[in-house]
Write a protein that holds these residues in place. Structure first.
Motif, mmCIF file in Angstrom:
data_model
loop_
_atom_site.group_PDB
_atom_site.id
_atom_site.type_symbol
_atom_site.label_atom_id
_atom_site.label_comp_id
_atom_site.label_asym_id
_atom_site.label_seq_id
_atom_site.Cartn_x
_atom_site.Cartn_y
_atom_site.Cartn_z
ATOM 1 N N THR A 72 0.838 -1.199 0.000
ATOM 2 C CA THR A 72 0.000 0.000 0.000
ATOM 3 C C THR A 72 0.873 1.250 0.000
ATOM 4 N N GLN A 73 1.937 1.233 0.782
ATOM 5 C CA GLN A 73 2.864 2.369 0.785
ATOM 6 C C GLN A 73 3.419 2.600 -0.618
ATOM 7 N N LYS A 74 3.798 1.520 -1.261
ATOM 8 C CA LYS A 74 4.350 1.610 -2.621
ATOM 9 C C LYS A 74 3.323 2.233 -3.569
ATOM 10 N N LYS A 75 2.067 1.801 -3.453
ATOM 11 C CA LYS A 75 0.998 2.334 -4.298
ATOM 12 C C LYS A 75 0.795 3.826 -4.030
ATOM 13 N N TYR A 76 0.815 4.237 -2.766
ATOM 14 C CA TYR A 76 0.629 5.647 -2.411
ATOM 15 C C TYR A 76 1.775 6.499 -2.963
ATOM 16 N N ILE A 77 2.996 6.000 -2.838
ATOM 17 C CA ILE A 77 4.161 6.730 -3.345
ATOM 18 C C ILE A 77 4.075 6.862 -4.860
ATOM 19 N N GLN A 78 3.719 5.769 -5.542
ATOM 20 C CA GLN A 78 3.588 5.810 -7.005
ATOM 21 C C GLN A 78 2.508 6.805 -7.420
ATOM 22 N N THR A 79 1.418 6.838 -6.691
ATOM 23 C CA THR A 79 0.321 7.752 -7.021
ATOM 24 C C THR A 79 0.726 9.201 -6.768
ATOM 25 N N LEU A 80 1.451 9.450 -5.683
ATOM 26 C CA LEU A 80 1.930 10.805 -5.414
ATOM 27 C C LEU A 80 2.894 11.258 -6.514
ATOM 28 N N LYS A 81 3.793 10.372 -6.914
ATOM 29 C CA LYS A 81 4.720 10.693 -8.010
ATOM 30 C C LYS A 81 3.948 10.955 -9.306
ATOM 31 N N ALA A 82 2.906 10.181 -9.551
ATOM 32 C CA ALA A 82 2.089 10.381 -10.753
ATOM 33 C C ALA A 82 1.434 11.760 -10.725
ATOM 34 N N PHE A 83 0.979 12.193 -9.545
ATOM 35 C CA PHE A 83 0.407 13.524 -9.414
ATOM 36 C C PHE A 83 1.458 14.593 -9.715
ATOM 37 N N PHE A 84 2.661 14.409 -9.184
ATOM 38 C CA PHE A 84 3.737 15.362 -9.462
ATOM 39 C C PHE A 84 4.042 15.407 -10.962
ATOM 40 N N ASN A 85 4.086 14.239 -11.597
ATOM 41 C CA ASN A 85 4.336 14.191 -13.051
ATOM 42 C C ASN A 85 3.220 14.883 -13.828
ATOM 43 N N TYR A 86 1.988 14.721 -13.350
ATOM 44 C CA TYR A 86 0.841 15.420 -13.940
ATOM 45 C C TYR A 86 1.083 16.927 -13.900
ATOM 46 N N CYS A 87 1.581 17.418 -12.766
ATOM 47 C CA CYS A 87 1.849 18.849 -12.598
ATOM 48 C C CYS A 87 3.028 19.300 -13.473
ATOM 49 N N VAL A 88 4.031 18.447 -13.615
ATOM 50 C CA VAL A 88 5.184 18.777 -14.462
ATOM 51 C C VAL A 88 4.740 18.872 -15.927
ATOM 52 N N LYS A 89 3.927 17.907 -16.375
ATOM 53 C CA LYS A 89 3.468 17.905 -17.769
ATOM 54 C C LYS A 89 2.635 19.140 -18.098
ATOM 55 N N ARG A 90 1.992 19.704 -17.098
ATOM 56 C CA ARG A 90 1.185 20.906 -17.301
ATOM 57 C C ARG A 90 1.976 22.181 -16.990
ATOM 58 N N HIS A 91 3.297 22.026 -16.824
ATOM 59 C CA HIS A 91 4.208 23.148 -16.577
ATOM 60 C C HIS A 91 3.832 23.929 -15.314
ATOM 61 N N ILE A 92 3.325 23.195 -14.324
ATOM 62 C CA ILE A 92 2.967 23.803 -13.050
ATOM 63 C C ILE A 92 4.119 23.627 -12.060
#
Length: 181
Positions: A72-92
């Protein structure tokens, strides 16, 4: 010297748009709930502005999830990283900022096991005699390379017995694929 003040980047509307994207892409309820829980954790540790992202914030996040299973920790970390990548792709967010953050490398405790060809043949032989429905299901899975849920949604109309094809709706991509049998 005057220091340039960064404008606030509120996390709540960003996370809401990230969630809306997941919903529009028809992600599972479990995935959407995981994302909601991550947002709750970020709120709990006081992260309201993405400019506050730091290793200290990540460490606080990790502390909040350390009671959960490693998977579960691994899943949460992956999801948080995915959110950060979402923000990077949108130049935020700046990619450099995210790459500087350190996350633990957790190994999954669950082990994937696969069947050998011999095992699969044994299962087929057994199911052919004892459970014909399972036998047909397994053969359809094997021959179409489809997800189990896609096979379960099949109807007689999906089969073209003359051309020996089956048309399968792929829920994840919202497309149909035709497979030759």
């Amino acid at each position: 010297k005057k220091r340039k003040m960064k404008r606030k980047i509120l996390i709540e509307p960003l996370f809401q748009s990230y969630l809306n994207l997941s919903i529009s892409q028809k992600h599972s309820i479990g995935t959407i709930n995981t994302k909601k829980r991550i947002f709750q954790i970020l709120n709990k540790i006081g992260l309201s502005d993405l400019n506050q992202i730091s290793q200290e914030v990540i460490n606080s996040f990790l502390q909040q999830i350390n009671h959960l299973s490693q998977d579960t920790q691994k899943k949460y970390i992956q999801t948080l990283k995915a959110f950060f990548n979402y923000c990077v792709k949108r130049h935020i967010l700046n990619e450099k900022t995210i790459k500087q953050l350190e996350f633990p490398h957790l190994k999954s405790k669950s082990k994937e096991t696969t069947f050998t060809d011999c095992d699969f043949i044994k299962i087929l032989d057994y199911s052919k005699i004892n459970d014909i429905d399972l036998y047909i299901y397994l053969l359809t899975l094997y021959n179409t390379f489809s997800r189990p849920s896609e096979i379960l949604r099949l109807k007689v109309e999906n089969f073209d017995f003359i051309n020996r094809t089956v048309t399968i709706y792929q829920h994840k991509t919202n497309k149909y694929k035709t497979v030759y049998l």
